[in-house]
Design a protein around this motif. Structure first.
Motif, PDB file in Angstrom:
ATOM      1  N   UNK A  61       7.405 -66.601  27.136  1.00 46.75           N
ATOM      2  CA  UNK A  61       7.045 -65.372  26.419  1.00 46.75           C
ATOM      3  C   UNK A  61       5.626 -64.938  26.767  1.00 46.75           C
ATOM      4  N   UNK A  62       5.428 -63.637  26.786  1.00 45.12           N
ATOM      5  CA  UNK A  62       4.096 -63.089  27.036  1.00 45.12           C
ATOM      6  C   UNK A  62       3.219 -63.301  25.802  1.00 45.12           C
ATOM      7  N   UNK A  63       1.932 -63.141  25.991  1.00 46.07           N
ATOM      8  CA  UNK A  63       1.017 -63.158  24.847  1.00 46.07           C
ATOM      9  C   UNK A  63       1.368 -61.980  23.945  1.00 46.07           C
ATOM     10  N   UNK A  64       1.191 -62.120  22.642  1.00 47.93           N
ATOM     11  CA  UNK A  64       1.488 -61.004  21.741  1.00 47.93           C
ATOM     12  C   UNK A  64       0.650 -59.768  22.090  1.00 47.93           C
ATOM     13  N   UNK A  65       1.291 -58.621  22.010  1.00 47.15           N
ATOM     14  CA  UNK A  65       0.651 -57.336  22.271  1.00 47.15           C
ATOM     15  C   UNK A  65       0.652 -56.548  20.969  1.00 47.15           C
TER      16      UNK A  65
ATOM     17  N   UNK B 142       6.165 -44.989  18.674  1.00 53.78           N
ATOM     18  CA  UNK B 142       6.001 -44.905  20.122  1.00 53.78           C
ATOM     19  C   UNK B 142       7.198 -44.205  20.762  1.00 53.78           C
ATOM     20  N   UNK B 143       6.962 -43.407  21.816  1.00 50.40           N
ATOM     21  CA  UNK B 143       8.089 -42.857  22.579  1.00 50.40           C
ATOM     22  C   UNK B 143       8.929 -44.006  23.146  1.00 50.40           C
ATOM     23  N   UNK B 144      10.211 -43.771  23.376  1.00 45.68           N
ATOM     24  CA  UNK B 144      11.099 -44.852  23.824  1.00 45.68           C
ATOM     25  C   UNK B 144      10.625 -45.607  25.066  1.00 45.68           C
ATOM     26  N   UNK B 145       9.988 -44.911  25.999  1.00 43.49           N
ATOM     27  CA  UNK B 145       9.578 -45.580  27.226  1.00 43.49           C
ATOM     28  C   UNK B 145       8.310 -46.427  27.057  1.00 43.49           C
ATOM     29  N   UNK B 146       7.697 -46.410  25.886  1.00 41.07           N
ATOM     30  CA  UNK B 146       6.518 -47.231  25.622  1.00 41.07           C
ATOM     31  C   UNK B 146       6.818 -48.720  25.835  1.00 41.07           C
ATOM     32  N   UNK B 147       8.055 -49.118  25.676  1.00 40.45           N
ATOM     33  CA  UNK B 147       8.432 -50.520  25.881  1.00 40.45           C
ATOM     34  C   UNK B 147       8.039 -51.019  27.271  1.00 40.45           C
ATOM     35  N   UNK B 148       7.852 -50.090  28.215  1.00 40.25           N
ATOM     36  CA  UNK B 148       7.420 -50.480  29.563  1.00 40.25           C
ATOM     37  C   UNK B 148       6.062 -51.174  29.549  1.00 40.25           C
ATOM     38  N   UNK B 149       5.225 -50.853  28.572  1.00 41.73           N
ATOM     39  CA  UNK B 149       3.903 -51.485  28.482  1.00 41.73           C
ATOM     40  C   UNK B 149       4.064 -52.995  28.337  1.00 41.73           C
ATOM     41  N   UNK B 150       4.991 -53.414  27.495  1.00 38.65           N
ATOM     42  CA  UNK B 150       5.234 -54.844  27.280  1.00 38.65           C
ATOM     43  C   UNK B 150       6.072 -55.406  28.424  1.00 38.65           C
ATOM     44  N   UNK B 151       7.081 -54.637  28.862  1.00 38.10           N
ATOM     45  CA  UNK B 151       7.912 -55.124  29.960  1.00 38.10           C
ATOM     46  C   UNK B 151       7.089 -55.352  31.216  1.00 38.10           C
TER      47      UNK B 151
ATOM     48  N   UNK C 283       6.518 -49.217  16.502  1.00 39.73           N
ATOM     49  CA  UNK C 283       5.602 -48.499  15.617  1.00 39.73           C
ATOM     50  C   UNK C 283       4.214 -49.114  15.762  1.00 39.73           C
ATOM     51  N   UNK C 284       3.178 -48.270  15.677  1.00 39.62           N
ATOM     52  CA  UNK C 284       1.810 -48.796  15.704  1.00 39.62           C
ATOM     53  C   UNK C 284       1.674 -49.870  14.632  1.00 39.62           C
ATOM     54  N   UNK C 285       1.023 -50.959  15.004  1.00 39.39           N
ATOM     55  CA  UNK C 285       0.885 -52.107  14.110  1.00 39.39           C
ATOM     56  C   UNK C 285       1.830 -53.238  14.472  1.00 39.39           C
ATOM     57  N   UNK C 286       2.875 -52.944  15.256  1.00 40.30           N
ATOM     58  CA  UNK C 286       3.782 -54.000  15.703  1.00 40.30           C
ATOM     59  C   UNK C 286       3.036 -54.964  16.616  1.00 40.30           C
ATOM     60  N   UNK C 287       3.372 -56.228  16.522  1.00 44.57           N
ATOM     61  CA  UNK C 287       2.876 -57.237  17.454  1.00 44.57           C
ATOM     62  C   UNK C 287       4.090 -57.711  18.234  1.00 44.57           C
ATOM     63  N   UNK C 288       4.121 -57.386  19.522  1.00 38.02           N
ATOM     64  CA  UNK C 288       5.320 -57.593  20.337  1.00 38.02           C
ATOM     65  C   UNK C 288       5.109 -58.634  21.424  1.00 38.02           C
TER      66      UNK C 288
ATOM     67  N   UNK D 158      13.488 -56.074  18.942  1.00 41.97           N
ATOM     68  CA  UNK D 158      13.085 -54.674  18.851  1.00 41.97           C
ATOM     69  C   UNK D 158      13.782 -53.883  19.953  1.00 41.97           C
ATOM     70  N   UNK D 159      13.671 -54.367  21.186  1.00 51.76           N
ATOM     71  CA  UNK D 159      14.251 -53.638  22.318  1.00 51.76           C
ATOM     72  C   UNK D 159      14.507 -54.599  23.475  1.00 51.76           C
ATOM     73  N   UNK D 160      15.556 -54.321  24.206  1.00 47.76           N
ATOM     74  CA  UNK D 160      15.808 -54.984  25.480  1.00 47.76           C
ATOM     75  C   UNK D 160      15.543 -53.946  26.559  1.00 47.76           C
ATOM     76  N   UNK D 161      14.629 -54.265  27.460  1.00 48.07           N
ATOM     77  CA  UNK D 161      14.285 -53.375  28.561  1.00 48.07           C
ATOM     78  C   UNK D 161      14.878 -53.967  29.841  1.00 48.07           C
ATOM     79  N   UNK D 162      15.795 -53.231  30.449  1.00 50.60           N
ATOM     80  CA  UNK D 162      16.449 -53.675  31.675  1.00 50.60           C
ATOM     81  C   UNK D 162      15.862 -52.900  32.846  1.00 50.60           C
ATOM     82  N   UNK D 163      15.483 -53.634  33.860  1.00 43.48           N
ATOM     83  CA  UNK D 163      14.844 -53.042  35.016  1.00 43.48           C
ATOM     84  C   UNK D 163      15.561 -53.497  36.283  1.00 43.48           C
ATOM     85  N   UNK D 164      15.711 -52.577  37.224  1.00 43.41           N
ATOM     86  CA  UNK D 164      16.252 -52.920  38.533  1.00 43.41           C
ATOM     87  C   UNK D 164      15.184 -52.576  39.565  1.00 43.41           C
ATOM     88  N   UNK D 165      14.799 -53.588  40.327  1.00 41.54           N
ATOM     89  CA  UNK D 165      13.826 -53.412  41.395  1.00 41.54           C
ATOM     90  C   UNK D 165      14.553 -53.462  42.733  1.00 41.54           C
TER      91      UNK D 165
END
Length: 149
Positions: free
Chosen positions: A14-18, A55-64, A98-103, A135-142
């Motif tokens: 797991x990443x450090x909490x954001x 947060x807008x839906x694509x904000x999850x990219x910050x954590x991903x 939402x602002x205040x979340x620790x992800x 909260x969210x599953x972010x799926x990415x294809x590279x």
């Protein structure tokens, strides 16, 4: 070096909490032209039942992105950043960020598919809150190219 097929099934730590900040949400909303008041105005978000700006839906990219950095740093991955194209992105939300979340994000490599001399690397980042709730599953294809020969 081709993409290592043994990456499939690999789960990264797991990443450090954001901590999601109000100003970060506002900045991101402006950057992606998300102009709904819930993204910038706490009162508008509260009127919709949220504790702070949403947060807008694509904000999850910050954590991903933090999880993908782990994959790109793997010495045995065979992935060279200069040969990577972000080909696809999907999000499956349980609830908005939402602002205040620790992800925290945990990345799993779920598939590698060869296409000619290239590879499509699929990964999923499971993003959870401080209580461990999804909260969210972010799926990415590279798309990983061969690079120069």
């Amino acid at each position: 070096m081709p993409v290592n097929p043994e990456l499939v099934g690999r789960v990264f730590p797991p990443t450090a909490p954001y901590l999601v900040g109000r100003e970060k949400v506002r900045e991101f909303a402006r950057a992606v032209f998300a102009d709904d008041p819930q993204h910038v105005d706490p009162a508008a978000a509260e009127a919709l039942g949220y504790a702070d700006v949403v947060a807008p839906p694509t904000f999850a990219m910050v954590i991903q992105d933090q999880t993908l950095q782990q994959l790109l740093a793997e010495p045995d991955s065979g992935i060279v950043l200069q040969n990577v194209l972000h080909a696809e992105q999907r999000f499956r939300y349980t609830r908005p960020i939402v602002a205040g979340d620790e992800l925290t994000g945990t990345l799993s490599v779920t598939g590698i598919r060869a296409i000619g001399g290239n590879a499509m690397v699929t990964s999923e980042a499971e993003i959870t809150d401080a209580a461990g709730a999804h909260v969210v599953t972010a799926t990415s294809v590279l798309l990983v190219g061969e690079g120069e020969k």
